[in-house]
Structure formats: C-alpha cells, structure tokens
Design an enzyme around this catalytic site. Structure first.
Site, mmCIF file in Angstrom:
data_model
loop_
_atom_site.group_PDB
_atom_site.id
_atom_site.type_symbol
_atom_site.label_atom_id
_atom_site.label_comp_id
_atom_site.label_asym_id
_atom_site.label_seq_id
_atom_site.Cartn_x
_atom_site.Cartn_y
_atom_site.Cartn_z
ATOM 1 N N THR A 102 0.866 -1.179 0.000
ATOM 2 C CA THR A 102 0.000 0.000 0.000
ATOM 3 C C THR A 102 0.902 1.228 0.000
ATOM 4 O O THR A 102 1.422 1.627 1.032
ATOM 5 C CB THR A 102 -0.932 0.017 1.221
ATOM 6 O OG1 THR A 102 -1.711 -1.176 1.213
ATOM 7 C CG2 THR A 102 -1.869 1.211 1.169
ATOM 8 N N LYS A 177 -7.216 1.089 -3.490
ATOM 9 C CA LYS A 177 -6.865 0.565 -2.168
ATOM 10 C C LYS A 177 -6.855 1.672 -1.117
ATOM 11 O O LYS A 177 -7.295 1.476 0.025
ATOM 12 C CB LYS A 177 -5.496 -0.123 -2.212
ATOM 13 C CG LYS A 177 -5.001 -0.633 -0.852
ATOM 14 C CD LYS A 177 -5.978 -1.631 -0.240
ATOM 15 C CE LYS A 177 -5.636 -2.004 1.197
ATOM 16 N NZ LYS A 177 -4.353 -2.657 1.367
ATOM 17 N N LYS A 245 -1.392 6.536 7.989
ATOM 18 C CA LYS A 245 -0.661 6.680 6.727
ATOM 19 C C LYS A 245 -1.624 6.654 5.549
ATOM 20 O O LYS A 245 -1.516 7.460 4.610
ATOM 21 C CB LYS A 245 0.370 5.557 6.591
ATOM 22 C CG LYS A 245 1.184 5.602 5.299
ATOM 23 C CD LYS A 245 1.881 4.282 5.013
ATOM 24 C CE LYS A 245 0.884 3.251 4.512
ATOM 25 N NZ LYS A 245 1.535 2.003 4.022
#
Length: 312
Positions: A102, A177, A245
């Site tokens: 990711t 995502k 994040k």
C-alpha cells in the site's frame, strides 16, 4: 520481454510480514516453486519447511518469472527494487512484478517506470484483508496495469483469495486501495460511535452488534470486527499508525483531485488523537476505547463467544 502465461512459473516473494507470509504460503501450498526474501531473514525462515528457498537479497530473485512484493511503505518499495542489491539491479530482470504494497500512486508510478525500463511488466495489486482473511480464502485484490499482463497473471492471483478485480491501466489500483482503507477507518469509527451510544443507553455490545450484523447494515467487515469490539481483544491485524498513513494518502489524493472529504477528514483527526493517546501497537479497533473515553464510560470485555464469520 515481459511475462507470458506459464503453468509452472518460478516465483519470487519479497516481504514476509503477517500478510506476505500467509500469501506466499498459499502459493507454496498450490505446488509452486517459490523463493522468498525478507529484510529480517528469521521471519522468512519458517517458509523453508513448506518448500520455499530463502535468499539474502532481492537481487537474488531477479531471474524469477514473477516476483510479488509486499512491503509497508513507499521507501521500502524503492529500496527493494532499485536500491542496493535491489530486484532490478542485475543483468537479468523478472518477466513480471506484482506489487501488493500500500504505497502512493507516485511511488507506484516510479517503480513501474523502473520495471518497464528493464522490460519487466508491472501490476499494482493491493489487497483487502488480514492474515485470518487470507487463511479463510476470502482475500480480495484490485489490480491495474497492462491488461495482457493481468490476464497472464490471473491464475496466480486467483490462488491468493476469492476475487481479483481489474480496475484499469497504470496505477489506479493504488487509489482504489487507498479509498478502501479510508472507508475502513470511517466505518470503524462509525461502528464505535453507535456501539458506545447503544451501550451507554443500556444495551450490551454483543446484542447490539448481533442486531447490526443480522440487518441490512451487516457486512463481512462488521462481523469480523465484532469479537474485538465485544471482548476488547485488540490483537493487531492493522495498526493505528498504518491507518493514519492511508488517511494521509487518501486526503492528499482528494486535495489533488479536488474532492471534498469532510467525514474522512474528521475521522483522520480522531485516528491521530488515538495515536497521541498511545494506540500504536494494537489493532485500530481500539478506536472504540477513545470513543468510550470521550463519552464518559469505561468499557470492559463482555466475555461472550462471538463468531467472526470467517470460520476456523
């Protein structure tokens, strides 16, 4: 050059953390030849008992047909691809890189450019799930890149879970995502809010969440988070700093694309507040503890046996 469908491809795997270990195991269990690298070699060693070859640098995987990468940050992706002893630093290069990290769209585009320069196909293929979801065979993936490369790699991707969706060219799977993980945080905060509301009004968390899970609002996600919310077992599947994040990445994309995200912005602040209060190592479902604190109540484990819907 590039990758063409192969019944018995030689596979490399970079990154055997909680997720990577389970996913590499699925490829091994399917009978594939898999060589693995992890920065901390000891975390990869147990895979040798299942038939994997453990190597000491990403560069040692350069001659493999397909190499999967699952690392935790953009800098790590750069390091394992073009850094010292990186995957793309040898005379030979893999036919295909499938990156399931990711990371930002920019980091993905940079890795794709480096791979393409070596004649290597590149798919961005981030995943949705946690290690238990992988074990249950319910992992899902979004993939982007050249359609021909996706079609060639589809048999391998299908081994990783129950569904893979081709979402487009280049690196758009990264945005899919990131949007997914923003929704993950917003949904968890919303669940925490209504569950604390019900408890403060006299309803047990187990009863309230059983009702939600049996209603049209129930989902695979609400079910597998129910044990954590009821019994306050915050064994990590995804930590608060990792969620922060992804909120940062999502809100940065929203600014770039000029999409207002007021609910996501508010949730991001609550995640930051939870981290400031000390939630760093446990599962992000700890958001319910901060919600209870703000509501003036202290939660206790209910000690109820709850099915997470995943089996096993």
């Amino acid at each position: 050059m590039g990758y063409r469908a192969n019944e018995h491809p030689r596979i490399g795997w970079i990154g055997t953390g909680r997720m990577g270990f389970q996913l590499a195991s699925r490829l091994l269990d399917a009978g594939h030849d898999v060589a693995v690298y992890n920065r901390t070699r000891a975390k990869a060693e147990p895979l040798s008992a299942r038939g994997a070859t453990v190597v000491d640098t990403p560069a040692e995987l350069a001659a493999r047909d397909v190499v999967f990468i699952m690392v935790s940050a953009s800098a790590d992706l750069t390091a394992v691809t073009v850094g010292e002893n990186g995957l793309l630093t040898r005379e030979v290069a893999p036919g295909l890189i499938i990156d399931s990290s990711t990371v930002s769209v920019a980091a993905s585009a940079s890795a794709r450019e480096a791979a393409t320069g070596r004649g290597t196909d590149f798919l961005a293929a981030p995943v949705s799930g946690n290690p238990k979801v992988v074990k249950s065979g319910k992992l899902t993936l979004a993939a982007s890149g050249q359609r021909e490369a996706f079609d060639a790699a589809r048999p391998l991707l299908d081994l990783l879970g129950r569904g893979v969706t081709y979402v487009g060219e280049d690196d758009v799977a990264r945005l899919v995502k990131i949007a997914h993980n923003v929704l993950l945080g917003v949904m968890t905060q919303s669940l925490a809010e209504v569950t604390v509301l019900a408890e403060k009004g006299g309803v047990s968390r187990a009863a309230f969440l059983e009702f939600i899970n049996n209603s049209v609002m129930g989902s695979v996600f609400s079910r597998y988070k129910t044990p954590a919310l009821v019994n306050l077992d915050f064994t990590p599947t995804f930590t608060m700093p990792l969620l922060r994040k992804d909120f940062d990445l999502g809100l940065a994309a929203a600014r770039e694309l000029e999409v207002p995200m007021p609910v996501a912005s508010a949730t991001a602040q609550l995640v930051a507040e939870a981290i400031g209060a000390g939630s760093r190592e446990n599962d992000f479902a700890e958001l319910i503890l901060e919600q209870a604190r703000r509501s003036g109540i202290e939660l206790r484990p209910e000690g109820v046996s709850v099915d997470d819907g995943l089996g096993g």
